[in-house]
Design a protein around this motif. Structure first.
Motif, PDB file in Angstrom:
ATOM      1  N   MET A  97      92.059  37.917  17.244  1.00 58.95           N
ATOM      2  CA  MET A  97      92.419  36.731  16.489  1.00 58.95           C
ATOM      3  C   MET A  97      92.089  35.467  17.297  1.00 58.95           C
ATOM      4  O   MET A  97      92.506  35.334  18.452  1.00 58.95           O
ATOM      5  N   ILE A  98      91.337  34.580  16.714  1.00 59.74           N
ATOM      6  CA  ILE A  98      90.949  33.339  17.384  1.00 59.74           C
ATOM      7  C   ILE A  98      92.101  32.333  17.321  1.00 59.74           C
ATOM      8  O   ILE A  98      92.701  32.126  16.276  1.00 59.74           O
ATOM      9  N   ILE A  99      92.403  31.748  18.468  1.00 59.16           N
ATOM     10  CA  ILE A  99      93.457  30.747  18.572  1.00 59.16           C
ATOM     11  C   ILE A  99      92.800  29.374  18.650  1.00 59.16           C
ATOM     12  O   ILE A  99      91.946  29.140  19.517  1.00 59.16           O
ATOM     13  N   ARG A 100      93.192  28.465  17.774  1.00 60.53           N
ATOM     14  CA  ARG A 100      92.562  27.150  17.713  1.00 60.53           C
ATOM     15  C   ARG A 100      93.134  26.237  18.798  1.00 60.53           C
ATOM     16  O   ARG A 100      93.971  25.375  18.555  1.00 60.53           O
ATOM     17  N   LEU A 101      92.696  26.481  20.025  1.00 59.66           N
ATOM     18  CA  LEU A 101      93.113  25.669  21.160  1.00 59.66           C
ATOM     19  C   LEU A 101      91.898  25.274  21.982  1.00 59.66           C
ATOM     20  O   LEU A 101      90.962  26.073  22.138  1.00 59.66           O
ATOM     21  N   GLU A 102      91.917  24.070  22.500  1.00 59.20           N
ATOM     22  CA  GLU A 102      90.848  23.618  23.386  1.00 59.20           C
ATOM     23  C   GLU A 102      91.188  24.011  24.814  1.00 59.20           C
ATOM     24  O   GLU A 102      92.282  23.709  25.307  1.00 59.20           O
ATOM     25  N   GLN A 103      90.261  24.696  25.465  1.00 62.64           N
ATOM     26  CA  GLN A 103      90.500  25.123  26.843  1.00 62.64           C
ATOM     27  C   GLN A 103      90.738  23.921  27.750  1.00 62.64           C
ATOM     28  O   GLN A 103      90.077  22.896  27.625  1.00 62.64           O
ATOM     29  N   ASP A 104      91.700  24.084  28.670  1.00 62.06           N
ATOM     30  CA  ASP A 104      92.111  23.056  29.640  1.00 62.06           C
ATOM     31  C   ASP A 104      92.978  21.963  29.025  1.00 62.06           C
ATOM     32  O   ASP A 104      93.356  21.022  29.724  1.00 62.06           O
ATOM     33  N   TYR A 121     100.295  27.508  26.278  1.00 61.95           N
ATOM     34  CA  TYR A 121     100.085  28.792  25.608  1.00 61.95           C
ATOM     35  C   TYR A 121      99.897  29.918  26.622  1.00 61.95           C
ATOM     36  O   TYR A 121     100.448  31.011  26.483  1.00 61.95           O
ATOM     37  N   ARG A 122      99.132  29.650  27.678  1.00 64.76           N
ATOM     38  CA  ARG A 122      98.814  30.663  28.682  1.00 64.76           C
ATOM     39  C   ARG A 122     100.056  31.168  29.419  1.00 64.76           C
ATOM     40  O   ARG A 122     100.061  32.299  29.915  1.00 64.76           O
ATOM     41  N   ILE A 144      91.077  33.766  22.443  1.00 60.67           N
ATOM     42  CA  ILE A 144      91.360  34.906  21.567  1.00 60.67           C
ATOM     43  C   ILE A 144      92.647  35.588  22.007  1.00 60.67           C
ATOM     44  O   ILE A 144      92.898  35.768  23.192  1.00 60.67           O
ATOM     45  N   CYS A 145      93.448  35.980  21.020  1.00 64.68           N
ATOM     46  CA  CYS A 145      94.652  36.774  21.257  1.00 64.68           C
ATOM     47  C   CYS A 145      94.414  38.175  20.695  1.00 64.68           C
ATOM     48  O   CYS A 145      93.831  38.327  19.609  1.00 64.68           O
ATOM     49  N   SER A 146      94.847  39.183  21.418  1.00 68.45           N
ATOM     50  CA  SER A 146      94.606  40.557  20.993  1.00 68.45           C
ATOM     51  C   SER A 146      95.321  40.875  19.691  1.00 68.45           C
ATOM     52  O   SER A 146      96.501  40.558  19.509  1.00 68.45           O
ATOM     53  N   PHE A 183      98.442  39.909  25.148  1.00 73.51           N
ATOM     54  CA  PHE A 183      97.165  39.791  25.837  1.00 73.51           C
ATOM     55  C   PHE A 183      96.307  38.693  25.218  1.00 73.51           C
ATOM     56  O   PHE A 183      96.120  38.652  24.010  1.00 73.51           O
ATOM     57  N   SER A 184      95.773  37.846  26.096  1.00 72.45           N
ATOM     58  CA  SER A 184      94.932  36.734  25.651  1.00 72.45           C
ATOM     59  C   SER A 184      93.725  36.608  26.567  1.00 72.45           C
ATOM     60  O   SER A 184      93.738  37.091  27.706  1.00 72.45           O
ATOM     61  N   ALA A 185      92.692  35.948  26.073  1.00 71.20           N
ATOM     62  CA  ALA A 185      91.486  35.713  26.874  1.00 71.20           C
ATOM     63  C   ALA A 185      90.831  34.421  26.418  1.00 71.20           C
ATOM     64  O   ALA A 185      90.684  34.183  25.211  1.00 71.20           O
ATOM     65  N   SER A 186      90.470  33.595  27.378  1.00 72.17           N
ATOM     66  CA  SER A 186      89.711  32.369  27.098  1.00 72.17           C
ATOM     67  C   SER A 186      88.266  32.635  27.487  1.00 72.17           C
ATOM     68  O   SER A 186      87.919  32.618  28.673  1.00 72.17           O
ATOM     69  N   LEU A 187      87.450  32.921  26.495  1.00 74.05           N
ATOM     70  CA  LEU A 187      86.067  33.316  26.743  1.00 74.05           C
ATOM     71  C   LEU A 187      85.205  32.087  27.004  1.00 74.05           C
ATOM     72  O   LEU A 187      85.302  31.087  26.291  1.00 74.05           O
ATOM     73  N   ASP A 188      84.340  32.192  28.011  1.00 77.32           N
ATOM     74  CA  ASP A 188      83.414  31.085  28.302  1.00 77.32           C
ATOM     75  C   ASP A 188      82.401  30.908  27.184  1.00 77.32           C
ATOM     76  O   ASP A 188      81.814  29.831  27.044  1.00 77.32           O
ATOM     77  N   GLY A 189      82.201  31.952  26.415  1.00 74.52           N
ATOM     78  CA  GLY A 189      81.307  31.857  25.270  1.00 74.52           C
ATOM     79  C   GLY A 189      81.425  33.091  24.393  1.00 74.52           C
ATOM     80  O   GLY A 189      81.568  34.200  24.906  1.00 74.52           O
ATOM     81  N   TYR A 190      81.405  32.886  23.084  1.00 74.27           N
ATOM     82  CA  TYR A 190      81.432  34.008  22.140  1.00 74.27           C
ATOM     83  C   TYR A 190      80.459  33.716  21.012  1.00 74.27           C
ATOM     84  O   TYR A 190      80.410  32.596  20.484  1.00 74.27           O
ATOM     85  N   ASP A 191      79.666  34.721  20.648  1.00 74.14           N
ATOM     86  CA  ASP A 191      78.709  34.614  19.548  1.00 74.14           C
ATOM     87  C   ASP A 191      79.162  35.555  18.444  1.00 74.14           C
ATOM     88  O   ASP A 191      79.088  36.781  18.585  1.00 74.14           O
TER      89      ASP A 191
END
Length: 276
Positions: A1-8, A15-16, A82-84, A90-98
């Motif tokens: 599931m994509i979380i609508r948050l801007e990294q940093d 959230y983290r 993304i949240c699992s 479990f969460s992950a802030s991906l540097d890039g996703y296509d």
């Protein structure tokens, strides 16, 4: 599931605090920048997050490296949180996703990691665990691992490889996270505990370094003594001989003998401290 948050962003940082994050995976496995107990201090005691120069530079050059990967592999990678769907802890802030190829990238900017990458052709252990965490959270099919560094010509040099999902490693990682939570989450310890743990761990690390040095020096002294007992400049070289002794445990196992209870020694209780 994509979380609508801007990294940093402040919202992202808040959230983290409530999640098991991919960048912490190396820590929880004992190979990251922080020991597991230090990670617990960050997550549950509000200790400041560790950040080195390579991490700060990584943020500066991340966009350029991502553009390079997009161009080379004809992708449309963009940062995403993304949240699992399986486990919301479990969460992950991906540097890039296509989204079209279901691929993500992990980007590092570090001389040490770049040299390790060039020599071994794979991520160092702490980043291997980070990527496996990202695989679990995102359920993506593919990961491109890109490592950059400023080369001799003062230009960014980038190396990229594909890293495969490792389900056995992921199971091990989830187990480590569960044990971490069970161990640390509800420990309401005061500041003195934190100071004691820091000081004791540092002292034990210095002790191990000294013990290693002592063993190296002893080995060299024994080599120079050449199996001759002697005293020289405060050192005594001596020989120890142990007489043969019976292995009673093995004898009982081999013969089937049972020791009567009247020969049983009384038990005792003691307490100790283990640094982990």
């Amino acid at each position: 599931m994509i979380i609508r948050l801007e990294q940093d962003s402040p919202e992202w940082l808040e959230y983290r605090k409530t999640k098991f994050n991919a960048s912490e995976a190396g820590d929880v496995m004992g190979v990251g920048f922080n020991k597991p107990y230090q990670l617990a201090q960050i997550k549950y005691q509000g200790k400041q997050v560790y950040q080195n120069e390579a991490m700060r530079q990584g943020k500066e050059y991340e966009g350029q490296i991502r553009d390079y990967v997009n161009q080379k592999y004809n992708l449309s990678l963009s940062p995403v949180v993304i949240c699992s769907d399986r486990d919301s802890r479990f969460s992950a802030s991906l540097d890039g996703y296509d989204i079209f190829t279901d691929a993500f990238c992990e980007i590092k900017f570090s001389r040490n990691e770049y040299e390790y990458f060039k020599e071994h052709g794979k991520p160092s252990e702490k980043y291997f665990w980070q990527i496996q965490h990202q695989f679990y959270v995102s359920e993506a099919k593919k990961c491109l691992y890109a490592v950059g560094f400023i080369g001799d010509m003062f230009e960014i040099e980038v190396e990229v490889i594909e890293v495969e999902r490792d389900d056995k490693a992921i199971k091990k990682l989830i187990k480590a996270w569960n044990e971490f939570e069970a161990t640390y989450k509800n420990n309401d310890l005061d500041n003195e505990w934190l100071e004691l743990s820091d000081e004791l761990v540092e002292a034990m690390e210095r002790k191990r370094e000294l013990e290693d040095k002592i063993e190296q020096l002893k080995a060299r002294v024994l080599e120079k003594a050449g199996e001759v007992e002697m005293k020289a400049y405060g050192l005594t070289i001596y020989k120890t001989e142990r007489k043969p002794s019976y292995d009673y445990k093995s004898y009982c196992e081999h013969s089937g003998a049972i020791i009567p209870d009247e020969y049983l020694k009384a038990g005792s209780v003691s307490w100790g401290v283990r640094v982990c």
